[in-house]
Each structure stands twice: as C-alpha cells, then as structure tokens.
Scaffold this motif. Sequence first.
Motif, PDB file in Angstrom:
ATOM      1  N   VAL A   7       2.888   0.734  -6.388  1.00 56.38           N
ATOM      2  CA  VAL A   7       2.430   0.842  -5.488  1.00 56.38           C
ATOM      3  C   VAL A   7       2.384   2.290  -4.660  1.00 56.38           C
ATOM      4  N   ALA A   8       3.372   2.692  -4.914  1.00 59.78           N
ATOM      5  CA  ALA A   8       3.175   3.816  -3.528  1.00 59.78           C
ATOM      6  C   ALA A   8       2.439   5.124  -4.628  1.00 59.78           C
ATOM      7  N   LYS A   9       2.489   4.926  -6.173  1.00 58.95           N
ATOM      8  CA  LYS A   9       2.015   6.232  -6.755  1.00 58.95           C
ATOM      9  C   LYS A   9      -0.215   5.802  -6.872  1.00 58.95           C
ATOM     10  N   LEU A  10      -0.218   4.623  -6.509  1.00 59.41           N
ATOM     11  CA  LEU A  10      -1.583   4.150  -6.570  1.00 59.41           C
ATOM     12  C   LEU A  10      -2.069   5.140  -5.062  1.00 59.41           C
ATOM     13  N   ALA A  11      -1.374   4.718  -3.762  1.00 60.32           N
ATOM     14  CA  ALA A  11      -1.870   5.501  -2.665  1.00 60.32           C
ATOM     15  C   ALA A  11      -1.773   6.728  -2.617  1.00 60.32           C
ATOM     16  N   GLY A  12      -0.984   7.248  -3.539  1.00 62.76           N
ATOM     17  CA  GLY A  12      -0.579   8.565  -3.380  1.00 62.76           C
ATOM     18  C   GLY A  12       0.597   9.002  -2.453  1.00 62.76           C
ATOM     19  N   VAL A  13       1.714   8.029  -1.845  1.00 65.92           N
ATOM     20  CA  VAL A  13       2.590   8.309  -0.863  1.00 65.92           C
ATOM     21  C   VAL A  13       3.987   7.512  -0.910  1.00 65.92           C
ATOM     22  N   GLU A  31      -4.814   5.796   8.227  1.00 62.16           N
ATOM     23  CA  GLU A  31      -5.159   6.292   7.393  1.00 62.16           C
ATOM     24  C   GLU A  31      -4.486   6.060   6.336  1.00 62.16           C
ATOM     25  N   THR A  32      -3.043   6.517   5.867  1.00 61.40           N
ATOM     26  CA  THR A  32      -1.647   6.154   5.093  1.00 61.40           C
ATOM     27  C   THR A  32      -1.847   4.151   5.140  1.00 61.40           C
ATOM     28  N   GLU A  33      -1.833   3.533   6.387  1.00 61.86           N
ATOM     29  CA  GLU A  33      -1.131   2.681   5.921  1.00 61.86           C
ATOM     30  C   GLU A  33      -2.479   1.776   5.470  1.00 61.86           C
ATOM     31  N   LYS A  34      -3.764   2.168   5.389  1.00 60.92           N
ATOM     32  CA  LYS A  34      -5.103   1.617   4.893  1.00 60.92           C
ATOM     33  C   LYS A  34      -4.676   2.056   3.125  1.00 60.92           C
ATOM     34  N   ARG A  35      -4.716   2.820   3.215  1.00 61.56           N
ATOM     35  CA  ARG A  35      -4.078   3.015   1.853  1.00 61.56           C
ATOM     36  C   ARG A  35      -3.558   2.368   1.532  1.00 61.56           C
ATOM     37  N   VAL A  36      -2.285   1.896   1.717  1.00 60.74           N
ATOM     38  CA  VAL A  36      -1.013   1.516   1.128  1.00 60.74           C
ATOM     39  C   VAL A  36      -1.896  -0.390   0.768  1.00 60.74           C
ATOM     40  N   ALA A  39      -3.639  -0.992  -2.079  1.00 60.84           N
ATOM     41  CA  ALA A  39      -3.133  -0.824  -2.869  1.00 60.84           C
ATOM     42  C   ALA A  39      -2.323  -2.030  -3.365  1.00 60.84           C
ATOM     43  N   ILE A  40      -1.250  -2.092  -2.487  1.00 59.98           N
ATOM     44  CA  ILE A  40      -0.589  -3.093  -2.413  1.00 59.98           C
ATOM     45  C   ILE A  40      -1.912  -5.378  -3.119  1.00 59.98           C
ATOM     46  N   GLU A  41      -3.020  -4.777  -2.370  1.00 57.80           N
ATOM     47  CA  GLU A  41      -3.836  -5.959  -2.852  1.00 57.80           C
ATOM     48  C   GLU A  41      -4.366  -6.166  -4.175  1.00 57.80           C
ATOM     49  N   GLN A  42      -4.926  -4.618  -4.474  1.00 56.10           N
ATOM     50  CA  GLN A  42      -5.210  -4.120  -6.059  1.00 56.10           C
ATOM     51  C   GLN A  42      -4.827  -4.583  -7.220  1.00 56.10           C
ATOM     52  N   LEU A  43      -3.119  -4.315  -6.250  1.00 59.95           N
ATOM     53  CA  LEU A  43      -2.326  -4.931  -7.715  1.00 59.95           C
ATOM     54  C   LEU A  43      -1.053  -5.873  -6.978  1.00 59.95           C
ATOM     55  N   ASN A  44      -1.967  -6.955  -6.832  1.00 60.00           N
ATOM     56  CA  ASN A  44      -1.430  -7.618  -5.772  1.00 60.00           C
ATOM     57  C   ASN A  44       0.336  -7.862  -5.872  1.00 60.00           C
ATOM     58  N   TYR A  45       0.828  -7.106  -5.013  1.00 63.12           N
ATOM     59  CA  TYR A  45       1.687  -6.511  -5.462  1.00 63.12           C
ATOM     60  C   TYR A  45       2.847  -7.753  -4.103  1.00 63.12           C
ATOM     61  N   LYS A  46       3.576  -8.020  -4.490  1.00 64.96           N
ATOM     62  CA  LYS A  46       5.046  -9.308  -4.044  1.00 64.96           C
ATOM     63  C   LYS A  46       5.944  -8.550  -3.566  1.00 64.96           C
ATOM     64  N   PRO A  47       6.296  -8.535  -2.646  1.00 65.47           N
ATOM     65  CA  PRO A  47       7.415  -7.769  -2.181  1.00 65.47           C
ATOM     66  C   PRO A  47       8.888  -8.622  -2.529  1.00 65.47           C
ATOM     67  N   ASN A  48       9.747  -7.244  -2.213  1.00 68.47           N
ATOM     68  CA  ASN A  48      11.101  -8.656  -3.027  1.00 68.47           C
ATOM     69  C   ASN A  48      11.844  -9.272  -2.112  1.00 68.47           C
ATOM     70  N   GLU A  49      11.816 -10.724  -1.766  1.00 66.01           N
ATOM     71  CA  GLU A  49      12.455 -11.414  -0.178  1.00 66.01           C
ATOM     72  C   GLU A  49      13.787 -10.885   0.330  1.00 66.01           C
ATOM     73  N   VAL A  50      14.970 -10.967  -1.656  1.00 62.99           N
ATOM     74  CA  VAL A  50      16.212 -10.673  -0.734  1.00 62.99           C
ATOM     75  C   VAL A  50      16.484  -9.449  -0.263  1.00 62.99           C
ATOM     76  N   ALA A  51      15.620  -8.617  -1.461  1.00 69.73           N
ATOM     77  CA  ALA A  51      15.666  -7.123  -0.671  1.00 69.73           C
ATOM     78  C   ALA A  51      15.711  -6.537   1.441  1.00 69.73           C
TER      79      ALA A  51
END
Length: 329
Positions: A7-13, A31-36, A39-51
């Motif tokens: 996600v960070a790589k795709l969003a450039g952050v 603007e940065t939050e929007k990019r992030v 990227a989350i939506e595009q990659l269908n990223y699911k956060p690690n709930e334990v972490a």
Amino acid sequence: MATIRDVAKLAGVSVATVSRVLNQNGYVNEETEKRVRQAIEQLNYKPNEVARTLFKKTSKTIGLIVPDISNPFFPELVRAVEDVTNIYDYTVILCNSDEKIEKEKEYIEVLKQKYVDGIILTTNQLELAEVSELDVPVVVLDRPLNHSFPSVIADNYGGARLATRHLYEIGCRRIAHIQGPLHVVNAVERFKGYRDEMQELGLWDEDLVILGNYQLNQTKEAVLQALKEHEIDGIFAGNDVMAVGALKAVQQLGLRVPEDVAIIGYDGIPLTEMTTPELSTISQPIYEMGAIAARLLVKKIEGQPLEQIHHVLPVKLVQRQSTSKGEKK
C-alpha cells in the motif's frame, strides 16, 4: 495478499503514513490520505487486526462472564448481548465461570490480555475493589455489585412477593421456598421477598426454606426430604430450574400438582412450558435485560453519556397449570 508495504509503495508514502491513516492517529494531509485510501481499495488490503489491537490497545470485542451457561436463563441473555453488540461491530467473548471465583479471576486476566473494550458481568463473585481496578468499562447484569457500576436487573424482591402472594390466593398456607445460592444477590432478594410476604400473611416458618443452589438435582433431593418432614401445600422456587426439580420430587412421591402441592418458579424460561403440568413462573424480561446492558456498555466504551445508569425492570406473573385457580382444596 497485499501488505501494508505494498500500500505504501503504491501510494508513494511511508509505511508509518499508511499506519496513521489506518489508525486515525496523527496528522496526514487530505491529499495524502486520499492516495492511501485509493491504494488500499485498489489492492483490497485488509489490515492485520491483531497488530492493530496491539497498537491501539483496543479490539472491538467485549467480554461477557456468566456463572452457568447450562442454566437456560443465560443463553437468552447472551443472545441479546450478542445481537446488540454486533450492530455496533463488536464481538463477544463468552466466559463461563461455573460459579467459581478462581475461574472468574482467570477469565478477567485473559480478557485484559486480549484488550477487550469492556466487560459485562453476570456474576458477583469478585470483590468490589477487584472490579474497580479494571481499566475498561464494566456493566453489571442480573447480579448487581453496588451503585458504582451501571447495572440492569429485574425486580427480584417484588417478583418474590408476587409469587408468594399468588400461592396464598389459590389457597396455599404451608408455602415453602427453594432458595438459590446464599452468596448470589438475586437469590437473597427473592428470599427476602418471600420472607416478608409470609410474615405479612402471618405464615412465616423458617423450617420451610430449602436450599437448592439453582440446581435441579440438588433441589429434587432437598424437596423429597422436606416433603417427608413437613406439611407443604405450595412451593415457590427461586428459579425455574429448581421449580422443575421440585416438580419431579412431588411427582415421585405420588402427589398431584397443583391439587396437593402447587408450584411456581422464577425466570420465565421456555422449559416451564415443556413440563407436565406446565409450570407457573415469575417472568423476567430476559432478552430486554441483555439488550439494555449491551447498549449501556457500548455507550460507556464510546464515551457517550448515559441517560440512566441503573435499570430495574418489572416482572410479571405467568400462571399455568401448576397453580391453576380453583384446583386447590
């Protein structure tokens, strides 16, 4: 499966920036939050709930400690808590303490380690100081500790007087009471209601108090013994499970219900409609009690004001065959 680094790589952050967006912790420009988020939506990223739980020390879970899940009263209570908390995206961790204080303390430690956001207690084994030391909101359900914590209970004292008076009104004069555990607040309140009503009627006899500990088999044996030693024509059981035990004892001795001995229980669980004869009972609004407790806890967790801290819900008499009017001699 996408990672936070992807996600960070795709969003450039940086990974730290993605973490701040996910946890809503720290400043990130719009603007940065929007990019992030894109990227989350595009990659269908699911956060690690334990972490996330370890980082935020919150888990969108609540602990629910019950004393005896085999008692049919508690599953309905649990269902209500689960239904309501699920609406707010909380998960319930159910703990069965078996009325053992050591087990209850162990569960408290486990729940703390899992960073639960709050706890509903339906037991009163813990000391007030021990509950006060918990770092999460606590709501007490069915068995109040004291007025320090939000609570939801039914009118145990009033319900017990109602049950005792009902037996008197159908003609009973030697009315026994099967008492629940001596350390359980609601059992004590039901005993007090019975005692006060019997004293007012001029019928009080301490020999007619039978200890059943909310257990069916223990009640059956105790009632068998009591019926052999005392003349009893009515029984008020402190919960429905004990009422079933009393019914089995009366029938085992060849006595008729309600003609020889009338019986009324307390709780209003479905089991009372499955016996022969069907059992009268003092019905508690079990589901409503659990639902109110769950809403109170969610509000406490989310920092919302409580319009009412302590709830005492009314009970009602449900008359069935075991106390049918006109049947007593």
